[in-house]
Design a protein around this motif. Structure first.
Motif, PDB file in Angstrom:
ATOM      1  N   LYS A 189       0.830  -1.212   0.000  1.00 61.44           N
ATOM      2  CA  LYS A 189       0.000   0.000   0.000  1.00 61.44           C
ATOM      3  C   LYS A 189       0.860   1.256   0.000  1.00 61.44           C
ATOM      4  O   LYS A 189       0.572   2.218  -0.713  1.00 61.44           O
ATOM      5  CB  LYS A 189      -0.926   0.015   1.219  1.00 61.44           C
ATOM      6  N   ASN A 190       1.903   1.244   0.833  1.00 59.66           N
ATOM      7  CA  ASN A 190       2.787   2.407   0.891  1.00 59.66           C
ATOM      8  C   ASN A 190       3.422   2.678  -0.471  1.00 59.66           C
ATOM      9  O   ASN A 190       3.405   3.814  -0.948  1.00 59.66           O
ATOM     10  CB  ASN A 190       3.873   2.210   1.947  1.00 59.66           C
ATOM     11  N   ILE A 191       3.994   1.645  -1.078  1.00 59.23           N
ATOM     12  CA  ILE A 191       4.650   1.822  -2.374  1.00 59.23           C
ATOM     13  C   ILE A 191       3.656   2.274  -3.429  1.00 59.23           C
ATOM     14  O   ILE A 191       3.951   3.161  -4.242  1.00 59.23           O
ATOM     15  CB  ILE A 191       5.388   0.534  -2.799  1.00 59.23           C
ATOM     16  N   LYS A 192       2.465   1.701  -3.427  1.00 59.76           N
ATOM     17  CA  LYS A 192       1.446   2.090  -4.416  1.00 59.76           C
ATOM     18  C   LYS A 192       1.106   3.579  -4.315  1.00 59.76           C
ATOM     19  O   LYS A 192       0.781   4.201  -5.319  1.00 59.76           O
ATOM     20  CB  LYS A 192       0.173   1.257  -4.249  1.00 59.76           C
ATOM     21  N   HIS A 193       1.183   4.122  -3.114  1.00 56.90           N
ATOM     22  CA  HIS A 193       0.839   5.533  -2.932  1.00 56.90           C
ATOM     23  C   HIS A 193       2.025   6.481  -3.115  1.00 56.90           C
ATOM     24  O   HIS A 193       1.851   7.689  -3.060  1.00 56.90           O
ATOM     25  CB  HIS A 193       0.183   5.738  -1.559  1.00 56.90           C
ATOM     26  N   TRP A 194       3.202   5.927  -3.298  1.00 58.12           N
ATOM     27  CA  TRP A 194       4.379   6.762  -3.554  1.00 58.12           C
ATOM     28  C   TRP A 194       4.263   7.439  -4.900  1.00 58.12           C
ATOM     29  O   TRP A 194       3.632   6.910  -5.830  1.00 58.12           O
ATOM     30  CB  TRP A 194       5.629   5.911  -3.611  1.00 58.12           C
ATOM     31  N   PRO A 195       4.923   8.569  -5.078  1.00 57.50           N
ATOM     32  CA  PRO A 195       5.036   9.153  -6.420  1.00 57.50           C
ATOM     33  C   PRO A 195       5.812   8.182  -7.328  1.00 57.50           C
ATOM     34  O   PRO A 195       6.662   7.413  -6.860  1.00 57.50           O
ATOM     35  CB  PRO A 195       5.856  10.432  -6.201  1.00 57.50           C
ATOM     36  N   ARG A 196       5.520   8.237  -8.595  1.00 55.48           N
ATOM     37  CA  ARG A 196       6.179   7.360  -9.568  1.00 55.48           C
ATOM     38  C   ARG A 196       7.707   7.450  -9.464  1.00 55.48           C
ATOM     39  O   ARG A 196       8.404   6.440  -9.529  1.00 55.48           O
ATOM     40  CB  ARG A 196       5.709   7.741 -10.976  1.00 55.48           C
ATOM     41  N   GLU A 197       8.218   8.646  -9.275  1.00 62.17           N
ATOM     42  CA  GLU A 197       9.667   8.852  -9.185  1.00 62.17           C
ATOM     43  C   GLU A 197      10.279   8.039  -8.049  1.00 62.17           C
ATOM     44  O   GLU A 197      11.373   7.484  -8.188  1.00 62.17           O
ATOM     45  CB  GLU A 197       9.972  10.335  -8.995  1.00 62.17           C
ATOM     46  N   TRP A 198       9.612   7.929  -6.918  1.00 60.22           N
ATOM     47  CA  TRP A 198      10.124   7.150  -5.787  1.00 60.22           C
ATOM     48  C   TRP A 198      10.168   5.664  -6.144  1.00 60.22           C
ATOM     49  O   TRP A 198      11.089   4.949  -5.751  1.00 60.22           O
ATOM     50  CB  TRP A 198       9.256   7.352  -4.560  1.00 60.22           C
ATOM     51  N   LYS A 199       9.139   5.191  -6.844  1.00 61.02           N
ATOM     52  CA  LYS A 199       9.124   3.781  -7.252  1.00 61.02           C
ATOM     53  C   LYS A 199      10.291   3.500  -8.190  1.00 61.02           C
ATOM     54  O   LYS A 199      10.980   2.480  -8.055  1.00 61.02           O
ATOM     55  CB  LYS A 199       7.804   3.440  -7.948  1.00 61.02           C
ATOM     56  N   ILE A 200      10.522   4.401  -9.121  1.00 66.82           N
ATOM     57  CA  ILE A 200      11.645   4.245 -10.053  1.00 66.82           C
ATOM     58  C   ILE A 200      12.966   4.280  -9.287  1.00 66.82           C
ATOM     59  O   ILE A 200      13.859   3.468  -9.559  1.00 66.82           O
ATOM     60  CB  ILE A 200      11.576   5.307 -11.167  1.00 66.82           C
ATOM     61  N   ASP A 201      13.097   5.164  -8.316  1.00 68.13           N
ATOM     62  CA  ASP A 201      14.309   5.223  -7.494  1.00 68.13           C
ATOM     63  C   ASP A 201      14.528   3.901  -6.746  1.00 68.13           C
ATOM     64  O   ASP A 201      15.666   3.431  -6.632  1.00 68.13           O
ATOM     65  CB  ASP A 201      14.250   6.377  -6.498  1.00 68.13           C
ATOM     66  N   LEU A 202      13.466   3.299  -6.226  1.00 70.14           N
ATOM     67  CA  LEU A 202      13.565   2.021  -5.522  1.00 70.14           C
ATOM     68  C   LEU A 202      14.074   0.939  -6.472  1.00 70.14           C
ATOM     69  O   LEU A 202      14.964   0.157  -6.122  1.00 70.14           O
ATOM     70  CB  LEU A 202      12.202   1.629  -4.935  1.00 70.14           C
ATOM     71  N   ILE A 203      13.526   0.900  -7.660  1.00 66.84           N
ATOM     72  CA  ILE A 203      13.963  -0.087  -8.654  1.00 66.84           C
ATOM     73  C   ILE A 203      15.428   0.134  -9.011  1.00 66.84           C
ATOM     74  O   ILE A 203      16.233  -0.809  -8.967  1.00 66.84           O
ATOM     75  CB  ILE A 203      13.083  -0.019  -9.921  1.00 66.84           C
ATOM     76  N   ILE A 204      15.788   1.350  -9.334  1.00 62.98           N
ATOM     77  CA  ILE A 204      17.157   1.653  -9.773  1.00 62.98           C
ATOM     78  C   ILE A 204      18.181   1.376  -8.669  1.00 62.98           C
ATOM     79  O   ILE A 204      19.285   0.909  -8.943  1.00 62.98           O
ATOM     80  CB  ILE A 204      17.254   3.101 -10.288  1.00 62.98           C
ATOM     81  N   ALA A 205      17.818   1.628  -7.418  1.00 67.84           N
ATOM     82  CA  ALA A 205      18.738   1.373  -6.307  1.00 67.84           C
ATOM     83  C   ALA A 205      19.090  -0.107  -6.193  1.00 67.84           C
ATOM     84  O   ALA A 205      20.176  -0.466  -5.746  1.00 67.84           O
ATOM     85  CB  ALA A 205      18.134   1.867  -4.997  1.00 67.84           C
ATOM     86  N   ASN A 206      18.176  -0.975  -6.613  1.00 66.26           N
ATOM     87  CA  ASN A 206      18.371  -2.415  -6.484  1.00 66.26           C
ATOM     88  C   ASN A 206      18.626  -3.113  -7.815  1.00 66.26           C
ATOM     89  O   ASN A 206      19.148  -4.230  -7.838  1.00 66.26           O
ATOM     90  CB  ASN A 206      17.140  -3.039  -5.819  1.00 66.26           C
ATOM     91  N   ASN A 207      18.222  -2.485  -8.899  1.00 67.68           N
ATOM     92  CA  ASN A 207      18.295  -3.104 -10.220  1.00 67.68           C
ATOM     93  C   ASN A 207      18.512  -1.995 -11.254  1.00 67.68           C
ATOM     94  O   ASN A 207      17.611  -1.678 -12.033  1.00 67.68           O
ATOM     95  CB  ASN A 207      16.983  -3.874 -10.476  1.00 67.68           C
ATOM     96  N   PRO A 208      19.697  -1.379 -11.259  1.00 68.05           N
ATOM     97  CA  PRO A 208      19.927  -0.188 -12.092  1.00 68.05           C
ATOM     98  C   PRO A 208      19.743  -0.407 -13.595  1.00 68.05           C
ATOM     99  O   PRO A 208      19.427   0.530 -14.314  1.00 68.05           O
ATOM    100  CB  PRO A 208      21.365   0.214 -11.771  1.00 68.05           C
ATOM    101  N   ASP A 209      19.908  -1.637 -14.052  1.00 61.55           N
ATOM    102  CA  ASP A 209      19.749  -1.923 -15.483  1.00 61.55           C
ATOM    103  C   ASP A 209      18.355  -2.422 -15.840  1.00 61.55           C
ATOM    104  O   ASP A 209      18.118  -2.836 -16.978  1.00 61.55           O
ATOM    105  CB  ASP A 209      20.806  -2.939 -15.934  1.00 61.55           C
ATOM    106  N   TRP A 210      17.445  -2.438 -14.884  1.00 62.48           N
ATOM    107  CA  TRP A 210      16.075  -2.893 -15.094  1.00 62.48           C
ATOM    108  C   TRP A 210      16.046  -4.307 -15.681  1.00 62.48           C
ATOM    109  O   TRP A 210      15.255  -4.628 -16.560  1.00 62.48           O
ATOM    110  CB  TRP A 210      15.293  -1.935 -15.996  1.00 62.48           C
ATOM    111  N   GLN A 211      16.942  -5.162 -15.185  1.00 63.99           N
ATOM    112  CA  GLN A 211      16.977  -6.545 -15.648  1.00 63.99           C
ATOM    113  C   GLN A 211      15.709  -7.264 -15.206  1.00 63.99           C
ATOM    114  O   GLN A 211      15.166  -6.989 -14.132  1.00 63.99           O
ATOM    115  CB  GLN A 211      18.198  -7.276 -15.073  1.00 63.99           C
ATOM    116  N   ASP A 212      15.265  -8.209 -16.014  1.00 59.50           N
ATOM    117  CA  ASP A 212      14.140  -9.060 -15.625  1.00 59.50           C
ATOM    118  C   ASP A 212      14.677 -10.061 -14.609  1.00 59.50           C
ATOM    119  O   ASP A 212      15.550 -10.872 -14.928  1.00 59.50           O
ATOM    120  CB  ASP A 212      13.554  -9.775 -16.842  1.00 59.50           C
TER     121      ASP A 212
END
Length: 95
Positions: free
Chosen positions: A65-88
């Protein structure tokens, strides 16, 4: 039992979907194969780009729920911090 909060993407920087499940391999497989009709099926969101484990369903649901309510930019930051190349990451979870 482990519960998983996960993020799927249509492509790097594309459409995002945040979900929660107790069987990450099964659920992501359903998304990938189009067995989960709805948002992910409609928008072609199939690429697992982020996941995290939780010991309690209440914690996992609150995090989702928290992540769903985050701004899109925060979600992208979370992904990039853990998976910078957006690998599957699907092949990491089916090993």
């Amino acid at each position: 039992m482990t519960y998983w909060v996960y993020i799927l993407a249509s492509k790097p920087g594309g459409t995002l979907y945040v979900g929660v499940t107790n069987d990450l391999v099964r659920r992501v497989h359903e998304h990938r194969e189009g067995l989960a009709e709805g948002f992910t099926w409609r928008y072609g969101v199939k690429k697992l780009v982020y996941f995290e484990p939780h010991d309690a369903i209440a914690t996992a649901l609150q995090r989702e729920k928290n992540i769903k309510h985050w701004p899109r930019e925060w979600k992208i930051d979370l992904i990039i911090a853990n998976n910078p190349d957006w690998q599957d990451l699907y092949h990491e979870i089916v090993r």
